[in-house]
Structures are given as C-alpha cells and as structure tokens.
Design an enzyme around this catalytic site. Sequence first.
Site, short mmCIF file in Angstrom:
data_model
loop_
_atom_site.label_atom_id
_atom_site.label_comp_id
_atom_site.label_asym_id
_atom_site.label_seq_id
_atom_site.Cartn_x
_atom_site.Cartn_y
_atom_site.Cartn_z
N ASP A 114 0.97 -1.13 -0.09
CA ASP A 114 -0.05 -0.09 -0.07
C ASP A 114 0.78 1.35 0.04
O ASP A 114 2.15 1.44 -0.31
CB ASP A 114 -0.80 0.08 1.27
CG ASP A 114 -2.71 0.93 1.31
OD1 ASP A 114 -2.24 2.02 0.60
OD2 ASP A 114 -3.30 -0.20 0.82
N VAL B 110 -8.96 -3.55 1.34
CA VAL B 110 -7.99 -4.86 1.85
C VAL B 110 -6.25 -5.17 1.28
O VAL B 110 -5.39 -5.82 1.37
CB VAL B 110 -8.25 -5.89 1.81
CG1 VAL B 110 -9.95 -5.13 3.30
CG2 VAL B 110 -9.39 -6.42 0.76
N LYS B 111 -6.51 -4.51 -0.23
CA LYS B 111 -5.94 -4.40 -1.05
C LYS B 111 -4.73 -5.88 -1.53
O LYS B 111 -4.22 -5.86 -1.83
CB LYS B 111 -4.27 -3.59 -1.31
CG LYS B 111 -4.77 -2.10 -1.57
CD LYS B 111 -3.86 -1.32 -1.33
CE LYS B 111 -5.11 0.30 -1.67
NZ LYS B 111 -5.19 0.85 -0.93
N ARG B 112 -5.44 -7.47 -1.30
CA ARG B 112 -5.39 -8.81 -1.46
C ARG B 112 -4.75 -9.22 -2.91
O ARG B 112 -5.63 -8.37 -3.59
CB ARG B 112 -6.56 -9.17 -0.64
CG ARG B 112 -6.63 -8.70 1.04
CD ARG B 112 -5.92 -8.77 1.58
NE ARG B 112 -5.75 -9.21 3.73
CZ ARG B 112 -5.89 -7.48 4.22
NH1 ARG B 112 -5.50 -7.44 3.84
NH2 ARG B 112 -6.19 -8.33 5.72
#
Lengths: 300, 300
Positions: A114, B110-112
């Site tokens: 991120d 969540v940027k999974r």
Amino acid sequence: VAEDMFVDRLLSAIEKKRSHVVVGLDPDAAALPPTLRVKHGLEQGDADVAAVVGCYREFLSGIMESVEPEVVGVKIQIAYFEALGNSGYRLYEEMTAAAAHLGLVVIADVKRGDIGSTAEAYARAHLDHAGADAVTVNPYFGTDGLEPFFRRVRDAGKGVFVLVKTSNPSSSELQDLRLETGATVYEAVADSVNAWGKAVIGESGYSSVGAVVGGTHPDQGAALRTRMPTVPFLVPGYGAQGAQACDLAALFDSSGTGAVVNSARAILYAYKKTDADWAVAARAEAAQMRSALWAAAGRA
Amino acid sequence: VAEDMFVDRLLSAIEKKRSHVVVGLDPDAAALPPTLRVKHGLEQGDADVAAVVGCYREFLSGIMESVEPEVVGVKIQIAYFEALGNSGYRLYEEMTAAAAHLGLVVIADVKRGDIGSTAEAYARAHLDHAGADAVTVNPYFGTDGLEPFFRRVRDAGKGVFVLVKTSNPSSSELQDLRLETGATVYEAVADSVNAWGKAVIGESGYSSVGAVVGGTHPDQGAALRTRMPTVPFLVPGYGAQGAQACDLAALFDSSGTGAVVNSARAILYAYKKTDADWAVAARAEAAQMRSALWAAAGRA
C-alpha cells in the site's frame, strides 16, 4: 543496521537443521483429520467459528511440535485465519507466538502492499504487534510503499520477501510482460529487490530483503538465482502445486543454501496417504521433503 | 449474474446523494480529537489497546453518522485496524456492519492478492464474512488470483476495485514501466480490467469490476478514463495527499458520473482547522468536498 540480521538467522537455521523446509500453515477445515473434526464437533452441520478455531489450534500446534526438527520455519498464510473473522485473526497471532516459542523462523505470509502511511500500519501489525520475523510483500506500489518494512529490516532485524515471480498459472499475465528494455516485469522487480537489499547484507553475504520465487517455473527460477545472487528465496509451489525437489536444484547457490521451500497441504494433510497418526504422517512427509531438498541442493 | 449489481447500487447512490464522496476510515490514535483522547484515557502513557479500540469505535461511529448525508460510502482501510491486533480486526468487522446499517456503500480497502486458493479465503473473509460490498485487490497474480472475487461479483452482487495507477510518489517505478508494445504496465493492467469487467456490465452501462486510479496523476487519470469507458473508478489521493477537485474533472464521464473519490484525513481530522466539534467539522468538510466534486463533474 541491527546486529542480528534476519537473513543470518535464516541461513544459520538451514545449517543447524540441515533443512530448507518451511511448513505452510494453510488450515482448511474440510481437510482436517476426521478424529479432530469429530472431537471438536465439526462433523455436525451447525459447528460454529469457535469450534473451528479450537480445531485449528489443536491441529496447527500439533503439526508445529511434530515437524519442528525437520523444518527451519513456518509460513503462516493469514488468509485462512482472516476467513474465520476476528477469532481467526487472534489465532493467527497465537500461532505466530507459538512458532516463535518453538524456535522456528516465522514468516507471516500477508502479501501486503500500500502507500507509505498505510504500509507503516501493516508493518506495525505483523512485524511489531504479531511479532513475525519476516513478511511477504507486494511490489506494485514501489519503494515508498515498502520503506516501512525496510526500516524494520535495518533497525529491528526483520526480514521481507518481495513477490517477484509467483507460483500460480496466471502469474505470466502481468509478471512476464516484456518491457522495452528487453527484460520482463518480474526481472525488473528482481533488479529492484537487488537494489533494496544492498544496504542490508548480512555476514552470510545474503540480504535480509528476499524474494518470492515460485518453484513451478524452474527455468525462470534458475535465471533469477543468477540475477539475484545475494537475495534469499522463499519458494512456494512445492508438493500440492506441482514442484518437485529435482526442479528446484538451481534455486540454491553453489554452497547449497540461499533458498527455503514451502510446502503446506502435502505436509499438513499427509495423513490422507497413510495409516499413521496425522502428526506422525506430517513429520514423515516433512522429513522426506527435507532429504529430497538436501540432495537437490547438492548437500547429500 | 446477480440481479442486483454492485456498480448499479454505487451509481444510484451518487445520484441519490448528489455526491461522489467516499469517506476513508483511516483511524490514527495520535490525530484523534483531544476530547475523545481524554475521555478514553489515551493521554495517559499506558493506555492499552482496548482503550484505543473504544476510542476508535466512538470516533468512527460518530464520523459515519455525521457525514452520512454527504457521502455515498466508506472506504475502510483495514491496515489501521490490523495495527491494533485482533481487537482491531474485530472493530473492522463492527465498522463494516455499522456502515452497511447506515445504508452506506462499504468498500473494504484490503488490497489483497494471492494464488487462487488463498484468494478464495480472502474473498470469504471480506466479502462473505465481514460483508463488505466491494474490496480493493492487487493485480500482480493475474486472473486466477482474482477469480474468487470475480465469482462473488457475478453471483452475489459484489464489487472489486483493481489497483491500476496508485496515488503514491513511487507508483511510477513499476506501474509506469514501458512495455515493448508501447503501453505502460498500468495501461496493460487497465486493459485487463476492461476484459475482466465485460461479463458484469450493469444496467448503468458500467462494470462491477472497477479500478483504483490515484487522483494525484491528473493526466494519466484522464487518459485512463478514455481507456476504460465502462470501468468505475475509486480515486484516492484527495485532500491530504494533494489532489484537488479541479484536478479530477476528467475522471468523470460526460454525464458526471463513473467515479467516486476518497478522502480520509482531511475529513476525519477537519476539527483541527476549526473551532467546531469534530463530528460537525467532518460533516462540513465532507459537504464542501461534495460540492467541489459535484461542480468538477459538471453537475452544478
């Protein structure tokens, strides 16, 4: 730079255990041994999350104690814990602590990535609060999104494994795109990993900034070993995903070190192929993998 | 395909609220209003995690209730919750439910991203268990690592925002690399997002597979709007990260829709610039942002 470097602890563990094996903790309720499922009430249709968490705790604790002599560490796949919600997340923290208590190298497989301020929160969560020795991270944001992790590599003896070439079939879609320079995207990421690791080379000659290199692409893995001579590899894809020990020989350096190899399902659920107790079966599978890799690394 | 598509709910909310604003829930203990810090004992050196969680709960609940008329939804940045450990994770789940209860569109940031089997666990965690309407995901693994999310887009009316061009300064390192085709990496990802979204176009003409496009790169954002005509944008980078409403005009389509814009710190901590109560200050800031964006989108 911290006196006690992550990479030196990792490579020392390889020598001490005579093992390149990392056991992946990827718990799957449906695959757990029937004796445990019955004991924790998972065979009933209405088993609640607390029962699943209790079953995972007993299973993973037993697996870690059993395989400890055969493995250098654990790779805890946080997704399977998040899938149970907050009580699963608590179990992730418990298992991280339990693995460390057993003297295992703890890699939190979180694949976070991120912007910088958010990455700082993730680094706090997994390296500070949960206390993992190392985390896996995603390179898509570039340097400033990784700097909070790198700071803990420099200052707190932590480790990072950056995704370079992953083990899944679709990994080629983005990672193998060819750049105008002639390199692929994953090769460009590999070059960044080299650069990020330069400042944190340990006594072993390796860096505490490592790379995730899937074992399912042997030729690309071999070329990456040459391209990143001081970068330790975390190699997923062994066993259930298809990579065999003989495919991985070229991922080790000429001294037979520089890489650890993860296997989850083949070890965790080894009981399915034998009449042995699940913990015994897991240890036997880990031992067999240890020997096969030790030979593949040119040590036996 | 589900009858109730995520993207149609999102675009309807824009019309109903006359707003493109998403408020980012990025709680930071040090930045919380002094009155709340005192009330929850955070001014004492030995404040424990439970006190911080209690303070976050009161603050974020109050923010959501106050800004609800001005915003279409919330973007919950899970990293700030994970940083508090399992009780923080529980609060993430609570806040997701609370936002949904207020009728807000809930985007779990969540940027999974992982291999397919692991991505299935992440999708279960955030779309099924936590109950978010949409998640942000990372494209590095390619299609098979995103398929578990896409299945819930098709079958359960969920949404996905794929990272295309992020808002941070280092985003250029990997994302702007030029391919032999002449396109950049992020443009190639944009083309994949177009392809992934084709099967889930809603009545609005937009797809439930969206893109994260940072507001800090106006020219690149404008070109992406043209390149991805049916892809809704989630735009971070407004306010504290530097993007202004006038920079974002080209991210909206000719009807003034197709994008939502996130602001976290500028809204959450608006109290610092005024004498007003923190909840009142946040609402005023959100209202101001709403008007500025409505005008930038050519609506006012």
